[in-house]
Design an enzyme around this catalytic site. Sequence first.
Site, short mmCIF file in Angstrom:
data_model
loop_
_atom_site.label_atom_id
_atom_site.label_comp_id
_atom_site.label_asym_id
_atom_site.label_seq_id
_atom_site.Cartn_x
_atom_site.Cartn_y
_atom_site.Cartn_z
N GLU A 41 0.94 -1.19 -0.01
CA GLU A 41 -0.06 0.02 0.03
C GLU A 41 0.80 1.21 0.03
O GLU A 41 1.74 1.21 0.98
CB GLU A 41 -0.80 -0.15 1.34
CG GLU A 41 -2.01 0.88 1.17
CD GLU A 41 -2.91 0.62 2.64
OE1 GLU A 41 -3.83 1.25 2.92
OE2 GLU A 41 -2.27 0.07 3.53
N ARG A 272 4.29 -13.26 9.68
CA ARG A 272 4.94 -11.86 9.29
C ARG A 272 6.46 -11.94 10.21
O ARG A 272 6.41 -12.82 11.38
CB ARG A 272 3.92 -10.72 9.64
CG ARG A 272 3.64 -10.79 10.97
CD ARG A 272 3.05 -9.38 11.34
NE ARG A 272 2.10 -8.77 10.43
CZ ARG A 272 2.10 -7.75 9.99
NH1 ARG A 272 3.34 -6.98 10.30
NH2 ARG A 272 1.18 -7.26 9.12
N LYS A 282 3.64 0.78 10.42
CA LYS A 282 3.56 2.14 9.93
C LYS A 282 3.15 3.25 10.94
O LYS A 282 3.85 4.44 11.03
CB LYS A 282 2.81 2.15 8.93
CG LYS A 282 3.44 1.42 7.59
CD LYS A 282 2.50 1.49 6.30
CE LYS A 282 3.22 0.46 5.41
NZ LYS A 282 1.96 -0.02 4.49
#
Length: 599
Positions: A41, A272, A282
């Site tokens: 993204e 992950r 983020k």
Amino acid sequence: MTAAVRQNPVPGASNFLRQIIAEDNRTQKYGGRVVTRFPPEPNGYLHIGHAKSICLNFGLASENGGVCHLRFDDTNPIKEDVEYEDSIKAAVKWLGFDWGPHLYHASDYFDRLYEFARHLIKAGMAYVDSSSPDEMRALRGTLTRPGQASTYRDRSVAENLDLFRRMKDGEYPDGAHVLRLKIDLASPNINLRDPTIYRIRHTTHHRTGDKWCVYPLYDYTHSISDALERITHSFCTLEFQDHRPLYDWVIERLADAGLLPRPLPQQHEFARLNLTYTVMSKRKLLELVEGGHVHGWDDPRMPTLVGLRRRGYTPESIRLFAERIGVSKSDSWIDLSVLEDCLRDELNERAERRIAVLDPIKLVIDNYPEDGVEDCLAPNHPQRPELGSRALPLTRELWIERDDFQEQPPKGYFRLSPGAEVRLRYGYVIRCVGVDRDASGAVSVVHCTYDPSTRSGTPGAAARKVKGNIHWLSVRHAERAEVRLYDRLFAVPQPGRARDEGVDALPPRAAADASNDEEIHFDEPTERNHLDDLNPDAKRVAQAYVEAALANVPSEARYQFERHGYFVADCKEAAAGRPVYNRAVTLRDSWSKDPAGGR
Ligand code: ATP
Ligand code: MG
């Protein structure tokens, strides 16, 4: 759930994704094609967790003669920016990967996504819901209670088509309606309880401008984008496991209608990357930047790829890391030392050795000629003679490290102290004969004598045994340099977590999307703030002396400063005559013995 920190993953650890691809190739599920994608993204800078995904997707494709697409998942116009797209492209290239002609944007598919949604409406598989976000939340049910239909669920196809078109044309304010799939309100999987696939957003998109007033949500967009690009293996992180039935539902229905080509892509989940002593979301990284806790996204303390690069990490060391940690199907934490070791292993091989004195104190060789100068030969790499050697000028006045001299040496201290002997690395054996003091009584100069028969490389040298061996630079020849001694950003392994708390799955973006809230915040399940755990010593600045040649080296040149660690010439703040070096990593891991930090 508590997950152990893995200290020493097995190199090339079993990679179940490799096995899946091998099996699909064996059964010819995709006719031998392997097409993966990395779908960021464009709303922030990439971090080391993304690097794991990049190495996996590009690596697995190339190992199998396939291709990996770079696809910007630009469906949320509120947070996205071209600046981020450029930085993401640069980061993927820096890591050594190439998407060739396969650069895509989810927004390329907006027209088709819209048409597909109309198809689903016509087929009775989607409807416009005009409930408020609160009503929708209340009707969605819980893990133990099924969802309930809203009063809008049975709208006619004609009414749905008309409303959806008017949503698109901007007739309604944000939040007035959403488009939902009609799947199963009683499903134990909340993702299947009529998930929202479109919402109204009167926001300019960085690529499609003001063309759209509705934007598709992640699960819907992602599965269709994969299928349109004829992706074979869609790898994602574990939190999307519960979304896989929805992924499949969407593309199966569209393929049944002949709108998507078969064979359809298959989603596979992997764990992950969680890395100790750092944070990776983020939101938290942005907080560090905006709160002034670091100097920007590329601060060498940041786990961003731009930060790691300035810190001195090489693409090779990060790829090695991705290979060493492997992939697994359960969440775990990787100790930061695993990443640091990858860099050490690479730079130990590759980096030439140089001398830097980081905390200088003057040493005078009293019996050395005032104007005397002679060259001592220093190998550029102890194990690689082919890299040659260089001359280190030795003179009467030298810089040595302040802590290589102690007036009252503790037991087992083999360096300089009154009366003691050490070797000047590549030079002579010297004996400490006295000190000068400043007004406060602190030692300001160390006086020594040297023994001319002990020069390194001569027969006399071997005859003389001394335990200490210290580095030095000639005062007349050394250059000043700013050396930044970076260390771990956080002082504890799991920042922001109470010591006995486990590792929780992170909330997936799709879950956030589906709630149709305008602003979604996830709070970590802890009272403690990760900012409380910042390591105050993560950056120290030393006014150092370095070999003259180090005053002018290309940016990003990497060296081992003997006895100190691996350093890189800063690519941003160095100027002619003002060298700046960043410490990438120390020679040894000094944290393993003392997990609370400190050295
Ligand atoms: P963050 O969760 O840090 O805010 P994100 O997941 O929202 O980042 P995306 O741009 O969606 O960022 O990520 C692109 C790809 O990178 C996704 O496929 C995602 O699964 C993967 N990815 C993100 N973080 C990690 C991680 N820590 N380990 C492995 N893969 C990751
Ligand atoms: Mg995510």
